[in-house]
Design a protein around this motif. Structure first.
Motif, PDB file in Angstrom:
ATOM      1  N   MET A  39      70.506   7.598   6.754  1.00  0.00           N
ATOM      2  CA  MET A  39      71.672   7.085   6.048  1.00  0.00           C
ATOM      3  C   MET A  39      72.941   7.189   6.899  1.00  0.00           C
ATOM      4  N   ARG A  40      73.027   8.243   7.699  1.00  0.00           N
ATOM      5  CA  ARG A  40      74.229   8.451   8.511  1.00  0.00           C
ATOM      6  C   ARG A  40      74.246   7.595   9.770  1.00  0.00           C
ATOM      7  N   HIS A  41      73.063   7.242  10.278  1.00  0.00           N
ATOM      8  CA  HIS A  41      72.994   6.531  11.556  1.00  0.00           C
ATOM      9  C   HIS A  41      72.101   5.293  11.450  1.00  0.00           C
ATOM     10  N   PRO A  42      72.419   4.363  10.557  1.00  0.00           N
ATOM     11  CA  PRO A  42      71.554   3.183  10.394  1.00  0.00           C
ATOM     12  C   PRO A  42      71.537   2.280  11.621  1.00  0.00           C
ATOM     13  N   ASP A  43      72.580   2.349  12.466  1.00  0.00           N
ATOM     14  CA  ASP A  43      72.650   1.469  13.628  1.00  0.00           C
ATOM     15  C   ASP A  43      71.684   1.868  14.739  1.00  0.00           C
ATOM     16  N   ARG A  44      71.040   3.012  14.601  1.00  0.00           N
ATOM     17  CA  ARG A  44      70.098   3.441  15.631  1.00  0.00           C
ATOM     18  C   ARG A  44      68.752   2.725  15.528  1.00  0.00           C
ATOM     19  N   TYR A  45      68.531   2.034  14.417  1.00  0.00           N
ATOM     20  CA  TYR A  45      67.219   1.450  14.164  1.00  0.00           C
ATOM     21  C   TYR A  45      67.343  -0.014  13.755  1.00  0.00           C
ATOM     22  N   THR A  46      66.305  -0.769  14.063  1.00  0.00           N
ATOM     23  CA  THR A  46      66.099  -2.075  13.460  1.00  0.00           C
ATOM     24  C   THR A  46      64.990  -1.896  12.431  1.00  0.00           C
ATOM     25  N   VAL A  47      65.351  -1.971  11.161  1.00  0.00           N
ATOM     26  CA  VAL A  47      64.397  -1.696  10.090  1.00  0.00           C
ATOM     27  C   VAL A  47      63.718  -3.008   9.705  1.00  0.00           C
ATOM     28  N   ALA A  48      62.491  -3.187  10.189  1.00  0.00           N
ATOM     29  CA  ALA A  48      61.769  -4.431   9.919  1.00  0.00           C
ATOM     30  C   ALA A  48      61.408  -4.552   8.445  1.00  0.00           C
ATOM     31  N   ALA A  49      61.019  -3.442   7.837  1.00  0.00           N
ATOM     32  CA  ALA A  49      60.691  -3.431   6.408  1.00  0.00           C
ATOM     33  C   ALA A  49      60.865  -2.014   5.898  1.00  0.00           C
ATOM     34  N   ALA A  50      61.257  -1.906   4.635  1.00  0.00           N
ATOM     35  CA  ALA A  50      61.515  -0.584   4.069  1.00  0.00           C
ATOM     36  C   ALA A  50      61.118  -0.544   2.612  1.00  0.00           C
ATOM     37  N   THR A  51      60.790   0.653   2.163  1.00  0.00           N
ATOM     38  CA  THR A  51      60.548   0.929   0.760  1.00  0.00           C
ATOM     39  C   THR A  51      61.149   2.289   0.454  1.00  0.00           C
ATOM     40  N   GLY A  52      61.188   2.654  -0.811  1.00  0.00           N
ATOM     41  CA  GLY A  52      61.749   3.943  -1.183  1.00  0.00           C
ATOM     42  C   GLY A  52      63.100   3.816  -1.852  1.00  0.00           C
ATOM     43  N   HIS A  53      63.562   4.932  -2.413  1.00  0.00           N
ATOM     44  CA  HIS A  53      64.812   4.935  -3.178  1.00  0.00           C
ATOM     45  C   HIS A  53      66.001   4.491  -2.331  1.00  0.00           C
ATOM     46  N   ASN A  54      66.000   4.847  -1.053  1.00  0.00           N
ATOM     47  CA  ASN A  54      67.098   4.475  -0.156  1.00  0.00           C
ATOM     48  C   ASN A  54      66.672   3.385   0.823  1.00  0.00           C
ATOM     49  N   ALA A  55      65.893   2.429   0.332  1.00  0.00           N
ATOM     50  CA  ALA A  55      65.340   1.395   1.211  1.00  0.00           C
ATOM     51  C   ALA A  55      66.376   0.393   1.690  1.00  0.00           C
ATOM     52  N   GLY A  56      67.529   0.342   1.062  1.00  0.00           N
ATOM     53  CA  GLY A  56      68.511  -0.668   1.430  1.00  0.00           C
ATOM     54  C   GLY A  56      69.329  -0.316   2.646  1.00  0.00           C
ATOM     55  N   VAL A  57      68.700   0.278   3.667  1.00  0.00           N
ATOM     56  CA  VAL A  57      69.419   0.663   4.887  1.00  0.00           C
ATOM     57  C   VAL A  57      69.291  -0.481   5.891  1.00  0.00           C
ATOM     58  N   ARG A  58      69.952  -1.583   5.601  1.00  0.00           N
ATOM     59  CA  ARG A  58      69.946  -2.752   6.478  1.00  0.00           C
ATOM     60  C   ARG A  58      68.529  -3.208   6.809  1.00  0.00           C
ATOM     61  N   ALA A  59      67.656  -3.121   5.837  1.00  0.00           N
ATOM     62  CA  ALA A  59      66.272  -3.532   6.062  1.00  0.00           C
ATOM     63  C   ALA A  59      66.165  -5.050   6.035  1.00  0.00           C
ATOM     64  N   GLN A  60      65.376  -5.597   6.953  1.00  0.00           N
ATOM     65  CA  GLN A  60      65.152  -7.035   6.967  1.00  0.00           C
ATOM     66  C   GLN A  60      64.305  -7.469   5.777  1.00  0.00           C
ATOM     67  N   THR A  61      63.374  -6.611   5.372  1.00  0.00           N
ATOM     68  CA  THR A  61      62.528  -6.873   4.212  1.00  0.00           C
ATOM     69  C   THR A  61      62.441  -5.605   3.382  1.00  0.00           C
ATOM     70  N   ARG A  62      62.625  -5.741   2.078  1.00  0.00           N
ATOM     71  CA  ARG A  62      62.473  -4.598   1.178  1.00  0.00           C
ATOM     72  C   ARG A  62      61.233  -4.811   0.320  1.00  0.00           C
TER      73      ARG A  62
END
Length: 229
Positions: A39-62
């Motif tokens: 949550m503190r460092h979302p720019d360190r990653y390219t999130v191709a897909a995410a799930t979970g309560h905090n999945a909205g971390v700039r994910a390309q696909t949720r």
């Protein structure tokens, strides 16, 4: 002097309330880190897909958690029919599969409220051995993790050893989970509580732990067009 830019890792992410499970797409390496680090460092990653309560971390696909759980179960469990329960930090959720088709799924944020978090905090507070067998065959009437903790401390105030009160608390949680999923003879378990043998042994049915990366396996299956859905 200009510092060289830090290359981003492309990941799949199961980002829960307390912990984030990360799958590195290039290498297949996996690790578990505090969710706050993501949550503190979302720019360190390219999130191709995410799930979970905090999945909205700039994910390309949720991907919905129940959908990811179902895909993970189908990827890991060979049985034609099975029930899979995930005990998370803030809720419990399950899927039922019949003839390799999902026939039911749901979650409970009331009876399962903060189950994982409360158990983890209490185990640390009492310095409990997670590999120890249950210290009691009784159970507390646990409505949720928070209210169950209150009932547990009431038992201690009445003179019960903390090992016994904690064991009764766990058995109450396990009883609620079994009731939620229809009390199957065999139950597959996902999540961090797979590592807590005291909790696993609190169920009255056979429990088969799958570990903490089931939803990541579900993301792989859900987002890979080569997979047989």
């Amino acid at each position: 002097m200009t510092m060289p830019s830090r290359s981003k890792h492309t990941i799949l992410l199961d980002c829960g309330t307390s912990y984030a499970k990360v799958h590195y797409c290039g290498t297949g390496r996996r690790r578990i880190i505090p969710a706050r680090d993501i949550m503190r460092h979302p720019d360190r990653y390219t999130v191709a897909a995410a799930t979970g309560h905090n999945a909205g971390v700039r994910a390309q696909t949720r991907v919905n958690e129940l959908v990811a759980l179902a895909h993970g179960g189908l990827a890991l469990i060979p049985d034609k029919n099975f029930t899979l329960l995930d005990c998370g930090a803030r809720d419990v959720k399950f899927v039922k599969v019949r003839n390799r088709k999902v026939r039911g799924m749901d979650w409970n944020t009331e009876c399962g409220a903060f189950t994982g978090q409360v158990i983890e905090l209490l185990a640390r507070y009492f310095d409990m051995d997670a590999s120890a067998p249950p210290a009691s065959t009784g159970r507390l009437p646990v409505v949720c993790g928070v209210l169950g903790m209150t009932a547990m401390f009431d038992r201690i105030a009445q003179g019960a050893p903390h090992e016994v009160a904690f064991s009764e608390f766990l058995r109450g949680i396990a009883f609620n989970c079994q009731t939620l999923v229809g009390r199957p003879d065999v139950l597959y378990l996902s999540g961090g509580l797979c590592m807590n043998n005291t909790f696993v042994n609190s169920f009255s049915c056979e429990v088969r732990p799958l570990g903490r990366f089931v939803l990541l396996d579900g993301l792989l299956r859900a987002t890979d067009p080569a997979q047989d859905h």
